[in-house]
Design an enzyme around this catalytic site. Structure first.
Site, short mmCIF file in Angstrom:
data_model
loop_
_atom_site.label_atom_id
_atom_site.label_comp_id
_atom_site.label_asym_id
_atom_site.label_seq_id
_atom_site.Cartn_x
_atom_site.Cartn_y
_atom_site.Cartn_z
N GLY A 12 0.77 -1.24 0.00
CA GLY A 12 0.00 0.00 0.00
C GLY A 12 0.80 1.29 0.00
N HIS A 110 0.07 1.63 -13.28
CA HIS A 110 0.86 0.52 -13.82
C HIS A 110 2.33 0.97 -13.90
CE1 HIS A 110 1.71 -3.13 -16.03
NE2 HIS A 110 2.47 -2.40 -16.82
C1 GRF Z 1 2.87 -0.81 -7.72
O1 GRF Z 1 4.07 -1.03 -8.37
C2 GRF Z 1 1.79 -0.54 -8.73
O2 GRF Z 1 2.25 0.12 -9.86
C3 GRF Z 1 1.32 -1.90 -9.09
O3 GRF Z 1 1.40 -2.64 -7.88
C4 GRF Z 1 2.36 -2.06 -7.02
C5 GRF Z 1 1.67 -1.77 -5.71
O4 GRF Z 1 2.53 -1.34 -4.71
N1 GRF Z 1 0.04 -1.86 -9.73
P1 GRF Z 1 1.96 -0.75 -3.35
O5 GRF Z 1 1.08 -1.81 -2.72
O6 GRF Z 1 1.18 0.50 -3.66
O7 GRF Z 1 3.16 -0.47 -2.50
#
Ligand code: GRF
Length: 208
Positions: A12, A110
């Site tokens: 998160g 993404h």
């Molecule tokens: C991020 O790299 C986002 O781009 C991808 O999943 C990851 C999530 O990371 N969709 P976090 O849980 O927000 O730290």
């Protein structure tokens, strides 16, 4: 005021970027109303609790199939009058019904410059591994609206990030997050909540 739901599955850090932006007053006209996890105990839930935001967990395995799981998610969101759904590291597929219920109101982040290194199977560290294998010199992040196709929806914002000699997937992932993801996602959410995003087919115009 747009009520925002943030859907998460893991650490998160993107959720944290949104919570911090909200605390700074950088999301005018928006309010993070609920954080929804499909993974019990995800650290993102603690971040929500610390910020005083309601959190709920909806597990796929508690439902007979994807359709029932997605219908349950829709119900939770509609019950709370959610106007914007943000996918911040949400690792479960959402079905057509869900997408239709929130058409042009679902935003995903993404970790590459779409249309490179995206689509089915491109998530998490794999995205950065593929970019390094291919030898590109620049990667980045994309915020886009979600439609029925994987990473196919209209692009809202993109930011480039340099790949440096000696990068590992982990090092690159961190740089893409710090330099691009944590900035772009709150920006896109703020633009949405101010009514500044106009979808024209596959293109998004950003109004002044
Ligand atoms: C991020 O790299 C986002 O781009 C991808 O999943 C990851 C999530 O990371 N969709 P976090 O849980 O927000 O730290």
């Amino acid at each position: 005021m747009t009520k925002i739901a943030v859907l998460v599955s893991g650490g998160g850090t993107n959720l944290q970027a949104l919570l911090d932006a909200q605390a700074r007053g950088d999301i005018p006209n928006g309010e993070i109303a609920v954080v929804v996890s499909n993974v019990p105990g995800a650290y993102a839930l603690e971040r929500a609790a610390k910020a005083g935001v309601e959190d709920i967990t909806v597990r796929k395995k508690d439902y007979p199939d994807t359709a029932a799981f997605c219908a349950a998610l829709v119900e939770e969101l509609q019950k709370r009058d959610i106007g914007l759904v943000v996918l911040a590291g949400f690792l479960s597929i959402l079905d057509e019904h869900f997408v239709r219920c929130f058409e042009n109101r679902i935003i995903n982040i993404h970790p590459s410059l779409i249309p490179a290194f995206c689509g089915k199977g491109f998530y998490g560290l794999t995205v950065h591994e593929r970019a390094l294998e291919r030898g590109v010199k620049v990667t980045g992040a994309t915020v886009h609206f979600v439609n029925e196709g994987a990473d196919e929806g209209p692009i809202i914002l993109q930011k480039a990030v340099d790949i440096l000699p000696g990068d590992t997937p982990e090092v690159l992932q961190k740089r893409v997050m710090e330099q691009a993801e944590w900035k772009l996602l709150p920006q896109a959410v703020a633009l949405f909540c101010q009514g500044k995003l106009k979808v024209e087919g596959r293109r998004v115009d950003i109004l002044p």
